[in-house]
Write an enzyme that holds these catalytic residues in place. Structure first.
Site, PDB file in Angstrom:
ATOM      1  N   PHE A 117      -8.801  -8.936  44.934  1.00  0.00           N
ATOM      2  CA  PHE A 117      -9.465  -8.532  46.646  1.00  0.00           C
ATOM      3  C   PHE A 117      -9.857  -9.677  47.129  1.00  0.00           C
ATOM      4  O   PHE A 117     -10.925  -9.570  46.597  1.00  0.00           O
ATOM      5  CB  PHE A 117      -9.592  -7.255  46.478  1.00  0.00           C
ATOM      6  CG  PHE A 117      -9.944  -6.606  48.086  1.00  0.00           C
ATOM      7  CD1 PHE A 117      -8.841  -6.237  48.253  1.00  0.00           C
ATOM      8  CD2 PHE A 117     -11.122  -7.089  48.500  1.00  0.00           C
ATOM      9  CE1 PHE A 117      -9.066  -5.442  49.966  1.00  0.00           C
ATOM     10  CE2 PHE A 117     -11.336  -6.417  49.809  1.00  0.00           C
ATOM     11  CZ  PHE A 117     -10.518  -6.068  50.603  1.00  0.00           C
ATOM     12  N   ASP A 202     -15.533 -15.622  44.554  1.00  0.00           N
ATOM     13  CA  ASP A 202     -16.141 -14.807  45.080  1.00  0.00           C
ATOM     14  C   ASP A 202     -16.816 -13.825  44.727  1.00  0.00           C
ATOM     15  O   ASP A 202     -16.325 -12.970  43.719  1.00  0.00           O
ATOM     16  CB  ASP A 202     -14.577 -13.989  45.653  1.00  0.00           C
ATOM     17  CG  ASP A 202     -14.663 -13.024  46.915  1.00  0.00           C
ATOM     18  OD1 ASP A 202     -16.318 -12.227  46.650  1.00  0.00           O
ATOM     19  OD2 ASP A 202     -13.218 -11.837  47.718  1.00  0.00           O
ATOM     20  N   LYS A 230     -21.442  -8.259  50.559  1.00  0.00           N
ATOM     21  CA  LYS A 230     -21.319  -6.619  51.063  1.00  0.00           C
ATOM     22  C   LYS A 230     -23.251  -6.647  50.792  1.00  0.00           C
ATOM     23  O   LYS A 230     -24.109  -6.495  51.990  1.00  0.00           O
ATOM     24  CB  LYS A 230     -21.103  -5.761  49.454  1.00  0.00           C
ATOM     25  CG  LYS A 230     -19.928  -6.431  49.637  1.00  0.00           C
ATOM     26  CD  LYS A 230     -19.079  -5.284  48.738  1.00  0.00           C
ATOM     27  CE  LYS A 230     -17.207  -4.570  49.274  1.00  0.00           C
ATOM     28  NZ  LYS A 230     -16.578  -5.712  48.900  1.00  0.00           N
TER      29      LYS A 230
END
Ligand SMILES: *Cc1c(COP(=O)(O)O)cnc(C)c1O
Length: 373
Positions: A117, A202, A230
């Protein structure tokens, strides 16, 4: 989010707790999907942000400002990258990484992983694996291919002189909290180096949570590009793309990217994390959940996946009833991304609460099936 049958309306937060509109208190192990690393309403962070609001919020990307210098200085204490591009969300950090890789190598092909993702904008979505996220939006960006995660042989076959970059998560987050194997990551690094391709880690979800600034540090491998998002701004929308090569001004950019407020948020978050050693302390806060129907607990530090034999919706709902908000990663994984300020006692309380809920629900089930039998 359909797993949350009773959709709560949250009205305030304090430390590791949030309150709903009925005045009920919950321990918040979702933390905005791993965002509120300092918990809610952290006094020092809030006062720095308030001060910044009164000073300068957005300057425009054509100007320098001291908050950027402050952030770069703080960042340098954590990571050995010379350049940082700033966006406003994880997916933008990934878009930038993909564009920089194509620009730098002059190649087109991006190799990504099954179950990956990377975000929901078109480039990042093209690297994301799940058909559920992709299929309504095709055609996606050409030049992407997926290989089985953690499969060394597949990597050897897929990475060639056509490859611009390989992108992967050191621990797959949305994919079910699945750590990359050491040998696999080492293979990715060696192969990309051999063919002149770039390696992109990532770390939008893994960053800050595993006991190191970057989860990739556990692997003793240095990627060419790292993305973060985040928790890096503790809630102010901001993301980073770290590189050791410069990208010519004007080739990529963002109106809001790198604004003074975002820089202040990153600088302040990192300073508090460092002062309180919260990143290092995360490593020893990992919990193993032992209960019926739990296959295993995966992850590292405060990125925790409890893998179950059955769909987890009922457990999530009952935990909510008992005052604990947890997230999921797929149908069978309970996901915990707590604020890093959570204490060892509190995380042990979470372990007991989860084991209690699973025992109670599973116990009820085996009684029913005995009666039925
Ligand atoms: C959440 C996430 C993203 C996307 O971040 P957004 O801020 O939602 O755009 C990208 N990569 C990984 C690994 C993530 O966990």
């Amino acid at each position: 989010m359909s797993l949350y049958r009773k959709r709560l309306k949250l009205v305030k937060g304090e430390g590791v707790y949030v309150w709903d509109s009925q005045g009920r208190r919950y321990m918040d192990l979702v933390a905005g999907i791993g965002v509120n690393v300092l918990g809610h309403n952290h006094p020092e962070w809030v006062s720095a942000i308030k001060e910044q609001l009164e000073k300068l919020v957005v300057a425009g990307p054509m100007f320098e400002h001291e908050e950027r210098d402050e952030m770069l200085e703080e960042l340098a204490k954590w990571a050995d990258y010379e350049y940082v591009y700033m966006g406003n969300s994880g997916t933008e950090a990934v878009e930038a990484a993909i564009k920089f890789a194509r620009l730098y190598t002059g190649r087109k092909e991006i190799v990504a992983m099954t179950n990956a993702f990377h975000g929901r904008t078109m480039g990042a979505l093209s690297a994301t694996w799940k058909p559920k996220y992709r299929k309504d939006f095709e055609p996606l960006v050409p030049g992407f291919k997926h290989i089985p995660f953690n499969n060394v042989e597949a990597a050897k076959e897929a990475i060639t002189r056509e490859t611009a970059a390989v992108i992967f998560e050191p621990i797959q987050g949305e994919g079910g909290i699945v750590p990359a194997k050491k040998e696999f990551v080492k293979t990715l690094r060696d192969l990309t180096e051999d063919v002149g391709a770039l390696l992109i880690a990532d770390e939008v979800q893994t960053g800050l949570r595993t006991g190191r600034f970057l989860a990739i540090e556990h692997y003793k491998v240095m990627p060419d590009i790292v993305t973060m998002g985040k928790g890096i701004g503790n809630g102010v929308p901001v993301s980073l793309t770290l590189t050791n090569f410069d990208v010519e001004r004007g080739k990529h950019g963002s109106t809001f990217g790198g604004n003074p407020l975002a820089c202040k948020a990153v600088a302040t978050t990192l300073r508090i994390l460092r002062k309180e050693k919260l990143v290092e302390k995360a490593e020893e806060k990992f919990i193993e959940v032992e209960a019926p129907n739990v296959i295993m607990t995966r992850g590292m530090g405060l990125m925790i996946g409890i893998v179950m034999r059955k769909p987890v919706g009922r457990f999530v709902e009952e935990l909510q009833n008992r005052g604990y908000l947890v997230h999921t990663a797929g149908q069978r994984v309970i996901r915990l991304l707590p604020p890093l300020i959570i204490t060892k006692d509190q995380i042990m309380e979470v372990k007991s609460a989860i084991e209690g809920v699973i025992n109670d629900i599973s116990g009820g089930e085996s009684r029913v099936s005995q009666e039925a039998g």
